[in-house]
Design a protein around this motif. Structure first.
Motif, PDB file in Angstrom:
ATOM      1  N   LEU A 154      -5.752  -0.784  -7.093  1.00 10.02           N
ATOM      2  CA  LEU A 154      -6.812  -0.094  -6.383  1.00 10.02           C
ATOM      3  C   LEU A 154      -6.299   1.231  -5.855  1.00 10.02           C
ATOM      4  O   LEU A 154      -5.192   1.300  -5.319  1.00 10.02           O
ATOM      5  CB  LEU A 154      -7.295  -0.954  -5.201  1.00 10.02           C
ATOM      6  CG  LEU A 154      -8.318  -0.355  -4.248  1.00 10.02           C
ATOM      7  CD1 LEU A 154      -9.653  -0.190  -4.960  1.00 10.02           C
ATOM      8  CD2 LEU A 154      -8.474  -1.221  -3.021  1.00 10.02           C
ATOM      9  N   LYS A 155      -7.098   2.291  -6.012  1.00  7.57           N
ATOM     10  CA  LYS A 155      -6.775   3.593  -5.434  1.00  7.57           C
ATOM     11  C   LYS A 155      -7.907   3.957  -4.490  1.00  7.57           C
ATOM     12  O   LYS A 155      -9.083   3.869  -4.851  1.00  7.57           O
ATOM     13  CB  LYS A 155      -6.631   4.652  -6.521  1.00  7.57           C
ATOM     14  CG  LYS A 155      -6.213   5.995  -5.974  1.00  7.57           C
ATOM     15  CD  LYS A 155      -5.967   6.990  -7.081  1.00  7.57           C
ATOM     16  CE  LYS A 155      -5.513   8.316  -6.488  1.00  7.57           C
ATOM     17  NZ  LYS A 155      -5.289   9.318  -7.529  1.00  7.57           N
TER      18      LYS A 155
ATOM     19  N   ILE B  77       0.875  -1.162   0.000  1.00  6.47           N
ATOM     20  CA  ILE B  77       0.000   0.000   0.000  1.00  6.47           C
ATOM     21  C   ILE B  77       0.914   1.214   0.000  1.00  6.47           C
ATOM     22  O   ILE B  77       1.709   1.399   0.918  1.00  6.47           O
ATOM     23  CB  ILE B  77      -0.939   0.001   1.221  1.00  6.47           C
ATOM     24  CG1 ILE B  77      -1.809  -1.252   1.218  1.00  6.47           C
ATOM     25  CG2 ILE B  77      -1.786   1.263   1.241  1.00  6.47           C
ATOM     26  CD1 ILE B  77      -2.654  -1.429   2.467  1.00  6.47           C
ATOM     27  N   VAL B  78       0.808   2.023  -1.048  1.00 13.84           N
ATOM     28  CA  VAL B  78       1.714   3.150  -1.253  1.00 13.84           C
ATOM     29  C   VAL B  78       0.906   4.444  -1.249  1.00 13.84           C
ATOM     30  O   VAL B  78      -0.149   4.518  -1.893  1.00 13.84           O
ATOM     31  CB  VAL B  78       2.454   3.003  -2.607  1.00 13.84           C
ATOM     32  CG1 VAL B  78       3.418   4.140  -2.827  1.00 13.84           C
ATOM     33  CG2 VAL B  78       3.176   1.667  -2.674  1.00 13.84           C
ATOM     34  N   ARG B  79       1.412   5.450  -0.539  1.00 12.36           N
ATOM     35  CA  ARG B  79       0.741   6.750  -0.545  1.00 12.36           C
ATOM     36  C   ARG B  79       1.153   7.525  -1.788  1.00 12.36           C
ATOM     37  O   ARG B  79       2.340   7.701  -2.060  1.00 12.36           O
ATOM     38  CB  ARG B  79       1.091   7.547   0.699  1.00 12.36           C
ATOM     39  CG  ARG B  79       0.329   8.846   0.743  1.00 12.36           C
ATOM     40  CD  ARG B  79       0.564   9.605   2.008  1.00 12.36           C
ATOM     41  NE  ARG B  79      -0.268  10.804   1.944  1.00 12.36           N
ATOM     42  CZ  ARG B  79      -0.883  11.320   2.961  1.00 12.36           C
ATOM     43  NH1 ARG B  79      -0.755  10.771   4.147  1.00 12.36           N
ATOM     44  NH2 ARG B  79      -1.616  12.401   2.822  1.00 12.36           N
ATOM     45  N   ILE B  80       0.152   7.984  -2.539  1.00 13.29           N
ATOM     46  CA  ILE B  80       0.394   8.800  -3.725  1.00 13.29           C
ATOM     47  C   ILE B  80      -0.546   9.993  -3.636  1.00 13.29           C
ATOM     48  O   ILE B  80      -1.771   9.830  -3.724  1.00 13.29           O
ATOM     49  CB  ILE B  80       0.167   8.009  -5.028  1.00 13.29           C
ATOM     50  CG1 ILE B  80       1.154   6.851  -5.101  1.00 13.29           C
ATOM     51  CG2 ILE B  80       0.291   8.924  -6.240  1.00 13.29           C
ATOM     52  CD1 ILE B  80       1.019   5.978  -6.320  1.00 13.29           C
TER      53      ILE B  80
ATOM     54  N   ARG C  38      -8.884   1.517   5.078  1.00 12.16           N
ATOM     55  CA  ARG C  38      -9.850   0.879   4.170  1.00 12.16           C
ATOM     56  C   ARG C  38      -9.116   0.014   3.149  1.00 12.16           C
ATOM     57  O   ARG C  38      -9.550  -1.087   2.825  1.00 12.16           O
ATOM     58  CB  ARG C  38     -10.682   1.955   3.469  1.00 12.16           C
ATOM     59  CG  ARG C  38     -11.730   1.416   2.575  1.00 12.16           C
ATOM     60  CD  ARG C  38     -12.916   0.875   3.356  1.00 12.16           C
ATOM     61  NE  ARG C  38     -13.945   0.467   2.412  1.00 12.16           N
ATOM     62  CZ  ARG C  38     -14.608  -0.664   2.496  1.00 12.16           C
ATOM     63  NH1 ARG C  38     -14.411  -1.482   3.490  1.00 12.16           N
ATOM     64  NH2 ARG C  38     -15.508  -0.974   1.594  1.00 12.16           N
ATOM     65  N   ALA C  39      -7.986   0.501   2.650  1.00 12.86           N
ATOM     66  CA  ALA C  39      -7.191  -0.282   1.699  1.00 12.86           C
ATOM     67  C   ALA C  39      -6.719  -1.582   2.342  1.00 12.86           C
ATOM     68  O   ALA C  39      -6.807  -2.654   1.736  1.00 12.86           O
ATOM     69  CB  ALA C  39      -5.997   0.539   1.213  1.00 12.86           C
TER      70      ALA C  39
END
Length: 70
Positions: free
Chosen positions: A23-24, A6-9, A30-31
């Motif tokens: 998935l975004k 899970i990467v923050r963008i 929630r992710a």
């Protein structure tokens, strides 16, 4: 779902499976929950065996027009 991240963008988070973004979503929690749910679903169904030969049979509900020569 053993290989995911899970990467923050920007203002959101992107779930990546391997090298693909799948998935975004706005919330990291929630992710993480969706990844957990997906993993549980994948584990609850045994993997299906691949067909040895591809199926190229016509759908019996389709009737071809014998006048159509295109």
């Amino acid at each position: 779902m053993k290989n995911y991240s899970i990467v923050r963008i920007g203002n959101g988070y992107v779930v990546q499976a391997g090298d693909k973004s799948v998935l975004k979503i706005a919330s990291r929690r929630r992710a993480a929950r969706l990844v957990t749910d997906a993993a549980e679903l994948l584990d609850s169904h045994p993997p299906q065996q691949a067909q040895t030969e591809p199926s190229i049979a016509c759908d019996p509900g389709i009737i071809l027009d014998p006048q159509d020569h295109t």
